[in-house]
Design an enzyme around this catalytic site. Structure first.
Site, PDB file in Angstrom:
ATOM      1  CD  GLU A 112      43.163  40.470  38.437  1.00 60.05           C
ATOM      2  OE1 GLU A 112      42.109  41.124  38.342  1.00 60.05           O
ATOM      3  OE2 GLU A 112      43.484  39.571  37.632  1.00 60.05           O
ATOM      4  CD  GLU A 132      44.033  42.815  33.721  1.00 58.77           C
ATOM      5  OE1 GLU A 132      44.213  41.925  34.566  1.00 58.77           O
ATOM      6  OE2 GLU A 132      44.372  44.016  33.911  1.00 58.77           O
TER       7      GLU A 132
END
Length: 258
Positions: A112, A132
């Site tokens: 990210e 995640e």
């Protein structure tokens, strides 16, 4: 400011920021993100800096957010402290160009962070992923949004729901990275690109960056209108006259940022 989780060098109008938590594969904890925010503030405020490069180590750009730090947090805590929003998004507000030079793992928050930069140059050993889901959470720093815009819905769904990693070659094919180079050439290549940008008119660079960024934020008609207005505005700067005169006179331009 003394940094404990970053190594910073500035030369030739370029600031190179190295994430430096080697014992944790550069996992992004609160201290590192606070220091990165501060370092970006310094680079943005320095008129002698015209481009920024963010990198990690040969083994890992950043292997994700620091799970040990997150594990004990409750909903009330992450909401109350505005977790991620508070100190992760400074790079998205940089007016000066920011290049991510990625080697090794760029996973979760590391992926990210790289996507928050203006473009990514990857080493051949780079691996990108949003794992995640394995922890019963989701990407939280833009992973479901930027990744989908970069690689499309199908690949993004595949990555965020199966947690599979994308290697550098695939990242290149699908447009996640701008180019792939041998590991030994990663930093020299990123610095060469940054120095090229730093030698240009800073006004033209910042306004052009704003135009491209708008392509992801606005409908086409609005984006084209913004582009036109910002293009017109560049005619107000001395650098525009210098750049065109140098072209006509067949000489190198000398840009002053005025």
């Amino acid at each position: 400011m003394a940094y404990e989780t970053l190594l910073i060098e500035t030369a030739d109008a370029v600031t190179l920021i190295r994430l430096n938590r080697p014992g944790a594969l550069n996992a992004l904890n609160g201290q590192l993100m606070d220091e990165l925010t501060a370092a970006l503030d310094v680079a943005e405020a320095d008129p002698g800096v015209r481009c920024i490069v963010i990198t990690g180590s040969d083994r890992a750009f950043a292997a994700g957010a620091d799970i040990k730090e997150m594990a004990a947090k409750s909903y009330a805590e992450v909401y109350g402290e505005d977790f991620i929003t508070r100190n992760w998004e400074r790079v998205t507000r940089c007016r000066k160009p920011v290049i991510a030079a990625v080697a090794g793992y760029a996973l979760g928050g590391g992926c990210e962070l790289a996507m928050m930069c203006d473009f990514i140059i990857a080493a051949e050993n780079a691996k990108f992923g949003q794992p995640e889901i394995n922890l019963a959470v989701s990407p939280g720093a833009g992973g479901t949004q930027r990744l989908t815009r970069f690689v499309g819905k199908s690949k993004a769904m595949d990555m965020v729901l199966t947690a599979r990693m994308m290697d550098a070659a695939e990242a290149d094919r699908c447009g996640l990275v701008s180019r792939v180079v041998p590991l030994a050439e990663l930093i020299p290549t990123a610095l060469k690109a940054a120095k090229k940008i730093a030698a240009l008119s800073p006004n033209a660079v910042m306004l052009t960056k704003e135009m491209v960024g708008a392509a992801y934020e606005t409908p086409l008609s609005q984006g084209v209108k913004l582009e036109r207005r910002l293009f017109h505005s560049l005619f107000a700067f001395e650098d525009k006259a210098e750049g065109m005169a140098a072209f006509i006179e067949k000489r190198p331009p000398s840009f002053t940022g005025r």
